[in-house]
Design a protein around this motif. Sequence first.
Motif, PDB file in Angstrom:
ATOM      1  N   ASP A  15       0.822  -1.417   0.061  1.00  0.00           N
ATOM      2  CA  ASP A  15      -0.016  -0.010   0.115  1.00  0.00           C
ATOM      3  C   ASP A  15       0.816   1.291  -0.004  1.00  0.00           C
ATOM      4  O   ASP A  15       0.585   2.238   0.604  1.00  0.00           O
ATOM      5  CB  ASP A  15      -0.996   0.205   1.187  1.00  0.00           C
ATOM      6  CG  ASP A  15      -2.108  -1.109   1.034  1.00  0.00           C
ATOM      7  OD1 ASP A  15      -2.339  -1.347  -0.103  1.00  0.00           O
ATOM      8  OD2 ASP A  15      -2.520  -1.666   2.006  1.00  0.00           O
ATOM      9  N   PRO A  48      -7.263   3.419  -2.795  1.00  0.00           N
ATOM     10  CA  PRO A  48      -7.797   2.323  -1.976  1.00  0.00           C
ATOM     11  C   PRO A  48      -9.346   1.930  -2.925  1.00  0.00           C
ATOM     12  O   PRO A  48      -9.738   0.903  -2.462  1.00  0.00           O
ATOM     13  CB  PRO A  48      -8.420   3.215  -0.663  1.00  0.00           C
ATOM     14  CG  PRO A  48      -7.621   4.233  -0.699  1.00  0.00           C
ATOM     15  CD  PRO A  48      -7.187   4.579  -1.834  1.00  0.00           C
ATOM     16  N   ASP A  52      -7.879  -3.528  -4.283  1.00  0.00           N
ATOM     17  CA  ASP A  52      -8.366  -4.368  -3.236  1.00  0.00           C
ATOM     18  C   ASP A  52      -7.452  -5.502  -2.863  1.00  0.00           C
ATOM     19  O   ASP A  52      -6.576  -5.873  -3.389  1.00  0.00           O
ATOM     20  CB  ASP A  52      -9.999  -4.767  -3.424  1.00  0.00           C
ATOM     21  CG  ASP A  52     -10.026  -5.557  -4.620  1.00  0.00           C
ATOM     22  OD1 ASP A  52      -9.164  -5.966  -5.113  1.00  0.00           O
ATOM     23  OD2 ASP A  52     -11.198  -5.755  -4.838  1.00  0.00           O
ATOM     24  N   ALA A  53      -8.022  -6.137  -1.825  1.00  0.00           N
ATOM     25  CA  ALA A  53      -7.460  -7.458  -1.366  1.00  0.00           C
ATOM     26  C   ALA A  53      -7.250  -8.571  -2.449  1.00  0.00           C
ATOM     27  O   ALA A  53      -6.293  -9.308  -2.464  1.00  0.00           O
ATOM     28  CB  ALA A  53      -8.211  -7.982  -0.096  1.00  0.00           C
ATOM     29  N   LYS A  56      -4.568  -7.742  -5.008  1.00  0.00           N
ATOM     30  CA  LYS A  56      -3.185  -7.899  -4.353  1.00  0.00           C
ATOM     31  C   LYS A  56      -3.010  -9.725  -4.137  1.00  0.00           C
ATOM     32  O   LYS A  56      -1.820 -10.059  -4.376  1.00  0.00           O
ATOM     33  CB  LYS A  56      -3.259  -7.303  -2.857  1.00  0.00           C
ATOM     34  CG  LYS A  56      -3.440  -5.929  -3.211  1.00  0.00           C
ATOM     35  CD  LYS A  56      -3.484  -5.381  -1.581  1.00  0.00           C
ATOM     36  CE  LYS A  56      -3.880  -3.918  -1.520  1.00  0.00           C
ATOM     37  NZ  LYS A  56      -4.035  -3.195  -0.302  1.00  0.00           N
ATOM     38  N   SER A 100     -12.008  -3.304  -9.235  1.00  0.00           N
ATOM     39  CA  SER A 100     -12.433  -3.764  -7.869  1.00  0.00           C
ATOM     40  C   SER A 100     -14.074  -3.938  -7.490  1.00  0.00           C
ATOM     41  O   SER A 100     -14.717  -3.134  -8.271  1.00  0.00           O
ATOM     42  CB  SER A 100     -11.687  -2.997  -6.415  1.00  0.00           C
ATOM     43  OG  SER A 100     -12.252  -1.908  -6.557  1.00  0.00           O
ATOM     44  N   LYS A 101     -14.352  -4.419  -6.417  1.00  0.00           N
ATOM     45  CA  LYS A 101     -15.791  -4.553  -6.292  1.00  0.00           C
ATOM     46  C   LYS A 101     -16.502  -3.203  -5.927  1.00  0.00           C
ATOM     47  O   LYS A 101     -17.163  -2.446  -6.246  1.00  0.00           O
ATOM     48  CB  LYS A 101     -15.968  -5.523  -5.045  1.00  0.00           C
ATOM     49  CG  LYS A 101     -17.672  -5.490  -4.779  1.00  0.00           C
ATOM     50  CD  LYS A 101     -17.883  -6.293  -3.560  1.00  0.00           C
ATOM     51  CE  LYS A 101     -19.663  -6.317  -3.340  1.00  0.00           C
ATOM     52  NZ  LYS A 101     -19.966  -4.941  -3.082  1.00  0.00           N
ATOM     53  N   ARG A 102     -15.413  -2.197  -4.973  1.00  0.00           N
ATOM     54  CA  ARG A 102     -15.768  -0.834  -4.727  1.00  0.00           C
ATOM     55  C   ARG A 102     -15.934   0.041  -5.663  1.00  0.00           C
ATOM     56  O   ARG A 102     -16.797   0.721  -6.197  1.00  0.00           O
ATOM     57  CB  ARG A 102     -14.843  -0.308  -3.697  1.00  0.00           C
ATOM     58  CG  ARG A 102     -15.040   0.592  -2.978  1.00  0.00           C
ATOM     59  CD  ARG A 102     -14.085   1.166  -2.015  1.00  0.00           C
ATOM     60  NE  ARG A 102     -14.189   2.508  -1.514  1.00  0.00           N
ATOM     61  CZ  ARG A 102     -13.364   3.212  -0.821  1.00  0.00           C
ATOM     62  NH1 ARG A 102     -12.080   2.486  -0.360  1.00  0.00           N
ATOM     63  NH2 ARG A 102     -13.570   4.477  -0.378  1.00  0.00           N
ATOM     64  N   GLU A 103     -14.969  -0.230  -6.804  1.00  0.00           N
ATOM     65  CA  GLU A 103     -14.782   0.551  -8.122  1.00  0.00           C
ATOM     66  C   GLU A 103     -16.183   0.032  -8.803  1.00  0.00           C
ATOM     67  O   GLU A 103     -16.854   1.028  -9.524  1.00  0.00           O
ATOM     68  CB  GLU A 103     -13.718   0.516  -8.850  1.00  0.00           C
ATOM     69  CG  GLU A 103     -13.478   1.512  -9.853  1.00  0.00           C
ATOM     70  CD  GLU A 103     -12.133   1.411 -10.529  1.00  0.00           C
ATOM     71  OE1 GLU A 103     -11.883   2.470 -11.034  1.00  0.00           O
ATOM     72  OE2 GLU A 103     -11.468   0.355 -10.521  1.00  0.00           O
TER      73      GLU A 103
END
Length: 229
Positions: A15, A48, A52-53, A56, A100-103
């Motif tokens: 990060d 962020p 995401d995890a 990574k 990512s899911k958030r994006e």
Amino acid sequence: MIKRYRYIIKLIQADKAEELSKLVAYPLKRENPLKDIANAKEFIAYYPVMFDAAFKKKLSGFRGSAVMEQHGNFGLVGEEFSGEMWLNEKGLIMSVNYISKREQDLKDQLTKSIQSKMHPSINHWDQNVLVLQSPKLLIRIDRTIGNNIRYASWSKGRPTSEKPDLVLNNGLEEAQGTMGGWTYTFKSGDWTYVIDDVEMCEKDDQCGYFLNLSFKGQDKSSTKLKSIK
């Protein structure tokens, strides 16, 4: 370039957004209608959301054999990868194709917001491909249900909340061979509308987006377009 990839992956997994921001070729494009990342400050703030995890974890399986060179650029396309990241010839990150899911959630929210403000006749689409503008036109290329490629345009000053001046369906989407870029072709009677996304060129003014019109196979006009979001 394999060594550079290992270093970049190390920064992502730790990060180290600030350090990583210095290794990006800006602007870093995001899928419409997400805003492109214009500079290091925006990259650090958006980091962020983008990494995401799950990404990574995928990067932890990196091996040198995953890197493929194409037209002087280097992508993660081998092993378990499918083009999630590309570096240019200078070793800078030129694209991140992972979402990512958030994006994705953010993209979905923006899509719904835009659709709610558009004219009912064209407010249903699965993916916005392009939003383009000339001094006289606003143009949208959208992917609708059934993978239909749709062209819609409005004359200058008219908002998308109004009915488009022209809507063309069943467009043909083609990659421009080894030179990169895409071509979108639409038919309207004897007229042919072609949107060219030219990525490789000898002069800067030859690159970019163009609207080319022809009538019965004869070229009538070519207009350079500006990509907007």
